[in-house]
Design a protein around this motif. Structure first.
Motif, PDB file in Angstrom:
ATOM      1  N   THR A 187       0.817  -1.216   0.000  1.00 21.43           N
ATOM      2  CA  THR A 187       0.000   0.000   0.000  1.00 21.43           C
ATOM      3  C   THR A 187       0.855   1.273   0.000  1.00 21.43           C
ATOM      4  O   THR A 187       0.450   2.287  -0.547  1.00 21.43           O
ATOM      5  N   ILE A 188       2.022   1.206   0.633  1.00 18.72           N
ATOM      6  CA  ILE A 188       2.930   2.358   0.696  1.00 18.72           C
ATOM      7  C   ILE A 188       4.302   1.918   0.206  1.00 18.72           C
ATOM      8  O   ILE A 188       4.856   0.932   0.697  1.00 18.72           O
ATOM      9  N   SER A 189       4.833   2.646  -0.752  1.00 21.34           N
ATOM     10  CA  SER A 189       6.166   2.349  -1.277  1.00 21.34           C
ATOM     11  C   SER A 189       7.012   3.615  -1.262  1.00 21.34           C
ATOM     12  O   SER A 189       6.604   4.642  -1.828  1.00 21.34           O
ATOM     13  N   VAL A 190       8.143   3.543  -0.590  1.00 20.52           N
ATOM     14  CA  VAL A 190       9.046   4.696  -0.472  1.00 20.52           C
ATOM     15  C   VAL A 190      10.427   4.266  -0.955  1.00 20.52           C
ATOM     16  O   VAL A 190      10.988   3.299  -0.449  1.00 20.52           O
ATOM     17  N   GLU A 191      10.958   4.993  -1.934  1.00 24.73           N
ATOM     18  CA  GLU A 191      12.279   4.678  -2.470  1.00 24.73           C
ATOM     19  C   GLU A 191      13.141   5.939  -2.493  1.00 24.73           C
ATOM     20  O   GLU A 191      12.788   6.936  -3.123  1.00 24.73           O
ATOM     21  N   ASP A 192      14.243   5.904  -1.755  1.00 22.88           N
ATOM     22  CA  ASP A 192      15.262   6.955  -1.789  1.00 22.88           C
ATOM     23  C   ASP A 192      14.666   8.336  -1.503  1.00 22.88           C
ATOM     24  O   ASP A 192      14.860   9.291  -2.267  1.00 22.88           O
ATOM     25  N   LEU A 193      13.943   8.438  -0.405  1.00 21.61           N
ATOM     26  CA  LEU A 193      13.291   9.692  -0.024  1.00 21.61           C
ATOM     27  C   LEU A 193      14.269  10.614   0.701  1.00 21.61           C
ATOM     28  O   LEU A 193      14.878  10.234   1.702  1.00 21.61           O
ATOM     29  N   TRP A 194      14.379  11.819   0.175  1.00 23.59           N
ATOM     30  CA  TRP A 194      15.207  12.867   0.777  1.00 23.59           C
ATOM     31  C   TRP A 194      14.326  14.073   1.097  1.00 23.59           C
ATOM     32  O   TRP A 194      13.437  14.429   0.323  1.00 23.59           O
TER      33      TRP A 194
END
Length: 240
Positions: free
Chosen positions: A3-10
């Motif tokens: 449901t939630i996908s986070v990739e390389d969050l700055w």
């Protein structure tokens, strides 16, 4: 289903890097906890995922919808319980929930339903300012649920509550899980995370140190509690 996908969050504020390339995913119907000390980046993560703050860079998707490009759609399926929820002091419990129902396009039957579900029937005509801390937190959760969200963000929901009120909030979170809602919890209470979480991400100085289950982390460091395992992890990276 993710449901939630986070990739390389700055994310930075005033040239200070708060989030430094974090990546994680949350599955449908699980309680996923972001753990870490104050200032680690937990609340900033919630703000980005709930479309309050824009990411500097990274790929974020909520049920396949992109942040920030599709935030108008995302806001309709997400319920948010911020740490600093205040409510409208001179409005009753019911009036507060009705207000948020109008925002989330809920209806009257939903208002009645969440008030009953969160055991607020006795207090529905009481002004918000006259409630105890535990009851105010229940109202905050009711306001987040009134639009039938698919995902609920709980940012430090038990800070400042007495033990009984804390456990009441825990019971509510378990009920959300039973309803197959996805719950993203931020907390620095390790006993809370151990009892409630399917998986955890330990965030420290804007980076994720571990993605694990509570049991796996306890096994890794050969500790009987998540709190002791957490402290052992920090010690292993040279932090006390």
């Amino acid at each position: 289903m993710i449901t939630i996908s986070v990739e390389d969050l700055w994310k930075s504020y005033k040239e200070k890097e708060v989030l430094k390339g974090i990546s994680f995913s949350v599955n449908e119907g699980e309680i996923f906890s972001l753990l870490g000390p104050n200032g680690a980046g937990k609340t900033t993560t919630i703000k980005v995922l709930s479309c309050v703050s824009k990411p500097d860079r990274g790929k974020i998707e909520i049920l396949g919808m992109k942040v920030p490009e599709e935030c108008n759609k995302i806001r309709k399926i997400v319920g948010i319980v911020p740490q600093d929820f205040q409510g409208f002091s001179d409005l009753s419990v019911r009036e507060n929930v009705e207000y948020f129902a109008s925002i989330y396009e809920g209806d009257k039957s939903q208002v009645n339903g969440v008030i009953e579900e969160l055991d607020l029937e006795e207090y529905k005509n009481t002004k918000f300012k006259k409630l105890s801390g535990g009851l105010k937190r229940r109202v905050a959760i009711a306001c987040a649920l009134v639009g039938n969200p698919k995902i609920v963000y709980l940012d430090e929901p038990t800070v400042g509550l007495d033990p009984k009120a804390r456990r009441n909030v825990w019971d509510i979170m378990r009920k959300l899980k039973d309803r197959k809602l996805t719950v993203l919890l931020t907390t620095h209470y390790l006993d809370e995370a151990q009892k409630l979480s399917d998986r955890i991400a330990i965030i420290y100085s804007g980076k994720i140190l571990r993605l694990s289950t509570p049991e796996s982390l306890m096994k890794e460091f050969e500790k009987p509690t998540l709190e002791e395992a957490y402290l052992a992890l920090l010690e292993s990276i040279g932090e006390e």
